[in-house]
Design a protein around this motif. Structure first.
Motif: not given
Length: 287
Positions: A13-15, A91-92, A98-100, A141-143
């Protein structure tokens, strides 16, 4: 030519998918979800030729426990002459969760923890800790949105924007139809037409006589300079928005004279700054 291998890895999920698409755009041969125990064999095959100087392999915990063999594979790959860099996307926990929830995708370790994504993420990061320590570049990539991630990868992989944008200048004749792939269509039928000069009729915009004729008029030079100013301004903005290709189509009546001369002049200018500039003269051989 130096051979480069990028190992793209990190938290689910980090991109990584976004990063891989960008790397394909800048010329990397990309493989997704390769088991680590196959990497050395695969790179060994590629190393026998020069067809794949830039390779990117995406690997992560989807390979389950064999993922722990990755560092051993990297040591073996170094013997094949590839310069290896590991890019780790992080990613934090809050953003990962949230992304999941937004994508409703299943985490690779969800079943192990009875569907608890929070526990699955924590376990995944524990598994990845040794590889994170081996990484040459760590990107949080959190932000970061997709555009900012591409910008960060540009800095790491290219150093500047010169190799990101692909500028394609093409000529065409309006009587043969407008090219569908064009981002910009510029009509140069307003310029004096070499076709009406008997000695130039059977020549093309590649010939010096035609080029000199076209640019002997002030309006031709002014139009070219205005096009250059506009595209010089727009190209960096497109890169910021994640665009990696611009197709500028220059049209005259038949696609043999004015459009060819202008397209070649654009290519000459842009080649001084951008690495990937090309031309195509679609209708130059048509009567």
């Amino acid at each position: 030519m130096e051979k480069e291998l990028i190992v793209l890895t990190g938290v689910s999920g980090a991109g990584k998918s976004t990063a891989m698409k960008f790397m394909e755009d800048i010329g990397f041969y990309c493989i997704d979800n390769m088991p680590p125990e196959l990497m050395a064999t695969f790179v060994g095959i590629l190393a026998k030729g020069n067809e794949y100087p830039k390779v990117a392999i995406v690997t992560d915990v989807r390979s389950n426990y064999v993922f722990q063999n990755l560092i051993e594979s990297l040591t073996e790959i170094e013997g094949y002459g590839y310069i290896i860099r590991v890019i780790y996307l992080d990613v934090n926990d809050k953003e990962a969760l949230k992304r999941y929830k937004l994508t409703r995708r299943k985490h690779p370790f969800a079943d192990k923890f009875n569907g608890s994504i929070s526990q699955a993420i924590a376990y995944e990061k524990e598994m990845l800790s040794s590889l994170r320590g081996r990484a040459d570049h760590i990107i949080d990539t959190s932000d970061l949105d997709a555009v900012k991630l591409r910008a960060r990868l540009t800095q790491i992989l290219l150093g500047d924007d010169s190799d990101v944008m692909n500028i394609h200048c093409m000529s065409f004749g309006f009587k043969h139809g407008i090219p569908s792939e064009a981002d910009f269509v510029i009509d140069v039928r307003c310029l004096p037409n070499p076709y009406w000069v008997d000695s130039l009729r059977n020549k093309t915009g590649f010939d010096k006589e035609v080029k000199d004729y076209v640019f002997s008029f002030d309006e031709s030079t002014q139009l070219l300079n205005k096009l250059i100013d506009m595209l010089d301004f727009l190209n960096p903005l497109y890169i910021k928005e994640g665009k990696s290709q611009i197709v500028v189509a220059i049209g005259c009546t038949g696609g043999n004279h004015r459009s060819v001369a202008i397209a070649e002049a654009l290519k000459e200018h842009f080649s001084k700054k951008w690495d990937n500039v090309s031309t195509n003269h679609r209708d130059i051989d048509r009567k």
